[in-house]
Motif scaffolding. Structure first.
Motif, short mmCIF file in Angstrom:
data_model
loop_
_atom_site.label_atom_id
_atom_site.label_comp_id
_atom_site.label_asym_id
_atom_site.label_seq_id
_atom_site.Cartn_x
_atom_site.Cartn_y
_atom_site.Cartn_z
N VAL A 173 35.18 53.57 37.08
CA VAL A 173 35.27 52.11 36.95
C VAL A 173 36.57 51.64 37.60
CG1 VAL A 173 35.47 50.17 35.34
CG2 VAL A 173 33.87 52.05 34.85
N PRO A 174 36.50 50.81 38.65
CA PRO A 174 37.73 50.43 39.35
C PRO A 174 38.55 49.37 38.63
CG PRO A 174 35.85 49.38 40.40
CD PRO A 174 35.30 50.29 39.33
N GLU A 175 37.92 48.57 37.79
CA GLU A 175 38.63 47.49 37.12
C GLU A 175 39.54 48.03 36.01
OE1 GLU A 175 34.56 45.69 38.25
OE2 GLU A 175 35.35 47.61 37.57
N GLY A 176 40.49 47.22 35.63
CA GLY A 176 41.38 47.53 34.52
C GLY A 176 41.72 46.25 33.78
N ASP A 177 42.76 46.32 32.95
CA ASP A 177 43.23 45.16 32.18
C ASP A 177 42.14 44.55 31.32
OD1 ASP A 177 45.84 45.34 33.04
OD2 ASP A 177 45.49 44.06 34.79
N PHE A 178 41.31 45.41 30.71
CA PHE A 178 40.30 44.91 29.77
C PHE A 178 40.98 44.52 28.46
CE2 PHE A 178 37.68 47.53 32.60
CZ PHE A 178 36.61 46.69 32.82
N ASP A 179 40.43 43.51 27.82
CA ASP A 179 40.93 43.11 26.51
C ASP A 179 40.42 44.06 25.42
OD1 ASP A 179 42.26 40.37 27.03
OD2 ASP A 179 40.30 40.19 28.02
N ALA A 180 39.27 44.65 25.65
CA ALA A 180 38.67 45.54 24.65
C ALA A 180 37.76 46.55 25.34
CB ALA A 180 37.88 44.74 23.62
#
Length: 431
Positions: A258-265
């Protein structure tokens, strides 16, 4: 069989307590006719299965092929037989060497045979390794997850019901419907996470998309990932039908990619069983890196009751259900989580709830038994009834548990951003 009868062989391993009657193909019987439990050994193949694998694998092969039966078994639901045999556990014992030698000699006189394994059986661990599918590598995980989940979606729907949620539900009473209990579990996860409308959430091992649909209906931007193409197809269609494409997405993707980050949860529901114990540190580190400071993790997984128990499952589970699956104790898991850098806010054991969930699944399977057999064949329908019934009993006996770990990623100033008392009991989100 000359030398010893099947009843004689059974007597090597069990005392006659009057509670079990076994009738065998050679005309021999073990135990009284009026025993409360009756078993039938229909042919010699059952004996050869058990001699070759005198464990859960041999017994499962014989049952799946219909070589062992019982009038007390509902179609595909051996729960009552398992429960009665468990109550007689003290009457089982190891045979003496003389008796064992006599039994093997009797079998050998009829020829050394290796009956074919059931067609639905998966490859052994050794064969998977020789084919390059090393446990808990990306290729190995993709293959084993596909083996379990890329069945007919319609078959899963027969016993999971319309929620298509393949993890432990949460019941207020045993009489709750499966659908309301599964929705309660999904809402509990979201409430514990404290994720709000407009925030971003990652669901690792998302299954058929039930969490994505519910989270999106709350206004949460949710990404689900799974290694099962069948699940992706079902989930994407469900999201389209609900008109939630602007908020929910499901991808065929390893969580590590998964390339995305900075998830809240981030939530992981029933996925850790596939990770492998020695990979727990890298798994939780991957999650930690994908969260914002003060972001929350809800990790929901089946656990061993004691840390002294082995991590791997028996051959039956490895060949038929969860290849390379491993379980750890809650204490071991929490230690890894803390060592990774998370703060564990709450740990909850839902063992009793999973037993209730499994009984509901098996009732659904029995209610749709003829349809299930027509769809996947009787051996595979038997397999799922066997697995579900055995799991239900093991949860009831506290041989296994299921835990939810609610965790927070600390920031440099600390983690005083969450309330002093649990905020999820009343269904409210974190303030």
């Amino acid at each position: 069989m000359a030398g010893m009868t099947v009843a004689d062989m059974i007597g090597l391993f069990a005392d006659d307590t009057g509670q079990v009657n076994v009738t065998a193909f050679d005309g021999s019987t073990f135990g009284p006719d009026d025993a409360p439990l009756h078993l039938i050994v229909k042919n010699s193949r059952a004996v050869y299965y058990m001699v070759e694998h005198p464990n859960d694998l041999g017994l499962a092969r014989a049952y799946l092929q219909g070589d062992i039966a019982s009038p007390e078994i509902l179609p595909g639901d051996p729960y009552e037989v398992f429960k009665r045999l468990t109550e007689l556990e003290g009457s089982f014992h190891r045979p003496d060497s003389i008796g064992l030698a006599k039994m093997l000699s009797t079998v050998a006189k009829h020829g050394i045979r290796h009956p074919e394994r059931p067609a639905i059986e998966g490859p052994s661990k050794l064969r998977r390794i020789t084919e390059g599918l090393l446990p808990h590598t990306k290729a190995g995980d993709a293959a084993t997850v596909s083996y379990h989940y890329d069945q007919s979606n319609e078959f899963y729907r027969l016993f999971l019901g319309p929620s298509m949620t393949y993890t432990c539900a949460v019941f207020n009473t045993p009489d709750d419907s499966l659908e309301e209990a599964e929705e309660r579990k999904l809402n509990l996860v979201l409430d514990k996470l404290g994720v709000k409308a407009g925030e971003r959430m990652l669901d690792i091992g998302c299954g058929w998309g039930s969490m994505e649909v519910l989270a999106a209906k709350r206004g949460i931007h949710v990404l689900g990932v799974t290694l099962s193409q069948e699940q992706v197809d079902w989930a994407q269609d469900w999201i389209r039908r609900e008109g939630l494409e602007d908020l929910a997405e499901v991808r065929l993707m390893d969580y590590r990619d998964v390339p995305e980050g900075d998830f809240d949860a981030i939530c992981s529901l029933g996925m850790m069983e596939h990770v492998g114990f020695k990979h727990y540190p890298s798994y939780f580190k991957e999650i930690l890196d994908k969260l914002k400071p003060n972001g929350t993790l809800l990790n929901h997984q089946i656990t061993r009751t004691r840390s002294t128990d082995g991590k791997t499952a028996g051959q039956f589970i490895d060949r038929y259900i969860f290849p390379d699956g491993e379980l750890a104790s809650p204490g071991e898991i929490e230690m890894v989580i803390q060592d990774t850098g998370f703060e564990v806010v709450n740990q909850e054991n839902l063992r009793q709830h999973y037993a209730l969930t499994l009984h509901q699944w098996n009732k659904n399977l029995q209610d749709h038994w003829d349809e299930a057999v027509a769809m996947v064949g009787e051996p595979k329908a038997r397999l799922w009834g066997l697995y579900i019934a055995g799991s239900a009993l093991n949860f009831e006996l506290n041989n296994i548990q299921i835990h939810q770990f609610l965790c927070v990623k600390p920031n440099k100033e600390g983690t005083d951003s969450y309330p002093l008392r649990p905020w999820w009991y009343d269904g409210s989100s974190r303030q």
